[in-house]
Design a protein around this motif. Structure first.
Motif, PDB file in Angstrom:
ATOM      1  N   ILE A 134       2.348   0.243  25.685  1.00 18.67           N
ATOM      2  CA  ILE A 134       2.686   0.947  26.926  1.00 18.67           C
ATOM      3  C   ILE A 134       1.434   0.993  27.788  1.00 18.67           C
ATOM      4  CG2 ILE A 134       3.460   3.120  27.936  1.00 18.67           C
ATOM      5  CD1 ILE A 134       5.090   3.558  25.333  1.00 18.67           C
ATOM      6  N   VAL A 135       1.505   0.324  28.927  1.00 18.45           N
ATOM      7  CA  VAL A 135       0.379   0.242  29.849  1.00 18.45           C
ATOM      8  C   VAL A 135       0.320   1.496  30.712  1.00 18.45           C
ATOM      9  CG1 VAL A 135      -0.636  -1.084  31.755  1.00 18.45           C
ATOM     10  CG2 VAL A 135       0.507  -2.278  29.862  1.00 18.45           C
ATOM     11  N   SER A 136       1.489   1.938  31.183  1.00 17.57           N
ATOM     12  CA  SER A 136       1.555   3.155  31.985  1.00 17.57           C
ATOM     13  C   SER A 136       2.966   3.708  31.932  1.00 17.57           C
ATOM     14  CB  SER A 136       1.152   2.886  33.441  1.00 17.57           C
ATOM     15  OG  SER A 136       2.102   2.045  34.067  1.00 17.57           O
ATOM     16  N   SER A 137       3.103   4.944  32.368  1.00 18.58           N
ATOM     17  CA  SER A 137       4.425   5.560  32.457  1.00 18.58           C
ATOM     18  C   SER A 137       4.465   6.403  33.726  1.00 18.58           C
ATOM     19  CB  SER A 137       4.728   6.411  31.227  1.00 18.58           C
ATOM     20  OG  SER A 137       3.804   7.464  31.095  1.00 18.58           O
ATOM     21  N   ASN A 138       5.632   6.417  34.328  1.00 20.72           N
ATOM     22  CA  ASN A 138       5.816   7.167  35.570  1.00 20.72           C
ATOM     23  C   ASN A 138       7.121   7.944  35.509  1.00 20.72           C
ATOM     24  OD1 ASN A 138       3.573   5.945  37.244  1.00 20.72           O
ATOM     25  ND2 ASN A 138       4.699   4.115  36.644  1.00 20.72           N
ATOM     26  N   ILE A 139       7.058   9.191  35.911  1.00 20.01           N
ATOM     27  CA  ILE A 139       8.283   9.978  36.015  1.00 20.01           C
ATOM     28  C   ILE A 139       8.963   9.581  37.317  1.00 20.01           C
ATOM     29  CG2 ILE A 139       9.255  12.286  36.267  1.00 20.01           C
ATOM     30  CD1 ILE A 139       6.931  13.296  34.523  1.00 20.01           C
ATOM     31  N   LEU A 140      10.218   9.184  37.223  1.00 22.14           N
ATOM     32  CA  LEU A 140      10.974   8.778  38.404  1.00 22.14           C
ATOM     33  C   LEU A 140      11.546  10.004  39.091  1.00 22.14           C
ATOM     34  CD1 LEU A 140      12.858   5.744  36.836  1.00 22.14           C
ATOM     35  CD2 LEU A 140      10.872   5.677  38.322  1.00 22.14           C
ATOM     36  N   ALA A 141      11.362  10.092  40.387  1.00 22.48           N
ATOM     37  CA  ALA A 141      11.894  11.216  41.154  1.00 22.48           C
ATOM     38  C   ALA A 141      13.289  10.894  41.678  1.00 22.48           C
ATOM     39  CB  ALA A 141      10.966  11.558  42.315  1.00 22.48           C
ATOM     40  N   GLU A 142      13.419   9.814  42.376  1.00 23.34           N
ATOM     41  CA  GLU A 142      14.696   9.393  42.963  1.00 23.34           C
ATOM     42  C   GLU A 142      14.787   7.885  42.910  1.00 23.34           C
ATOM     43  OE1 GLU A 142      17.177  11.279  44.181  1.00 23.34           O
ATOM     44  OE2 GLU A 142      16.090  13.141  43.831  1.00 23.34           O
ATOM     45  N   GLU A 143      16.009   7.401  42.922  1.00 23.34           N
ATOM     46  CA  GLU A 143      16.247   5.971  43.014  1.00 23.34           C
ATOM     47  C   GLU A 143      17.291   5.764  44.099  1.00 23.34           C
ATOM     48  OE1 GLU A 143      18.218   4.018  39.651  1.00 23.34           O
ATOM     49  OE2 GLU A 143      16.722   2.433  39.869  1.00 23.34           O
ATOM     50  N   HIS A 144      17.050   4.812  44.955  1.00 22.49           N
ATOM     51  CA  HIS A 144      17.962   4.537  46.063  1.00 22.49           C
ATOM     52  C   HIS A 144      18.488   3.113  45.881  1.00 22.49           C
ATOM     53  CE1 HIS A 144      16.460   8.182  47.990  1.00 22.49           C
ATOM     54  NE2 HIS A 144      15.278   7.792  47.528  1.00 22.49           N
ATOM     55  N   ILE A 145      19.805   3.000  45.784  1.00 20.69           N
ATOM     56  CA  ILE A 145      20.438   1.710  45.527  1.00 20.69           C
ATOM     57  C   ILE A 145      21.441   1.433  46.632  1.00 20.69           C
ATOM     58  CG2 ILE A 145      21.908   0.431  43.915  1.00 20.69           C
ATOM     59  CD1 ILE A 145      20.838   2.251  41.698  1.00 20.69           C
ATOM     60  N   GLN A 146      21.543   0.172  46.982  1.00 22.90           N
ATOM     61  CA  GLN A 146      22.568  -0.223  47.953  1.00 22.90           C
ATOM     62  C   GLN A 146      23.144  -1.564  47.529  1.00 22.90           C
ATOM     63  OE1 GLN A 146      20.951  -0.786  51.834  1.00 22.90           O
ATOM     64  NE2 GLN A 146      19.930  -2.680  51.313  1.00 22.90           N
TER      65      GLN A 146
END
Length: 171
Positions: A134-146
């Motif tokens: 694991i190089v890095s980890s990020n907590i995702l806040a929002e995802e926007h899909i279209q």
């Protein structure tokens, strides 16, 4: 379909399914494309059989479903093992998505959903046990899909800002 590329009707069908696969009936799509519902039905079956349409998946709000934590792990593995590791990572607790990057050090992106940090820790340990670094980890806040609207947008008569709302009468 590599030998037989998508025609304009196929592209239009794909675009309309991306907008609302659940609510768009064959008849609704037929009305939008000026062909019969039977033609639409046959084309969709053909697109599925040829592997263009892989499935129909709901878009889930994990937070509303009781899993408020979404973490994106950027991982590294040998390129020769990338696909194998991606399949194995899908078996890890909480993993909902694995993306293989074409090249580079950070060549697997693994998305995990969890109820609590202890669940994220368990997923982290399982990924590590597979041999992923694991190089890095990020907590995702929002995802926007279209929907991808480039299936010949001009043929679809769509305005990129306002896609048609097929099958959305009850929203």
């Amino acid at each position: 379909m590599a030998d037989d590329p998508l025609d304009n009707l196929d592209r239009r069908i794909l675009h309309l399914l991306q907008i609302d696969a659940r609510g768009a009936s064959d008849t609704d799509i037929a009305d939008e494309t000026d062909v019969t519902g039977t033609t639409i039905h046959n084309r969709i079956e053909q697109l599925e059989a040829e592997g263009v349409i892989l499935g129909y998946n709901p878009e889930i709000n994990y937070e509303e479903a009781g899993y408020p934590m979404r973490v994106l792990f950027i991982c590294s593995t040998d390129l020769s093992q990338r696909s194998k590791m991606a399949r194995e990572a899908l078996e890890v607790s909480g993993v909902v998505n694995v993306r293989e990057m074409l090249s580079g050090e950070e060549n697997l992106h693994v998305e995990v959903v969890a109820e609590a940090t202890s669940d994220v820790k368990e997923s982290t340990e399982q990924l590590d046990a597979l041999g992923l670094r694991i190089v890095s980890s990020n907590i995702l806040a929002e995802e926007h899909i279209q929907p991808w609207n480039h299936f010949h947008q001009e043929l679809a008569g769509e305005d990129a800002e306002t896609p048609s709302e097929i099958g959305s009468d009850d929203e």
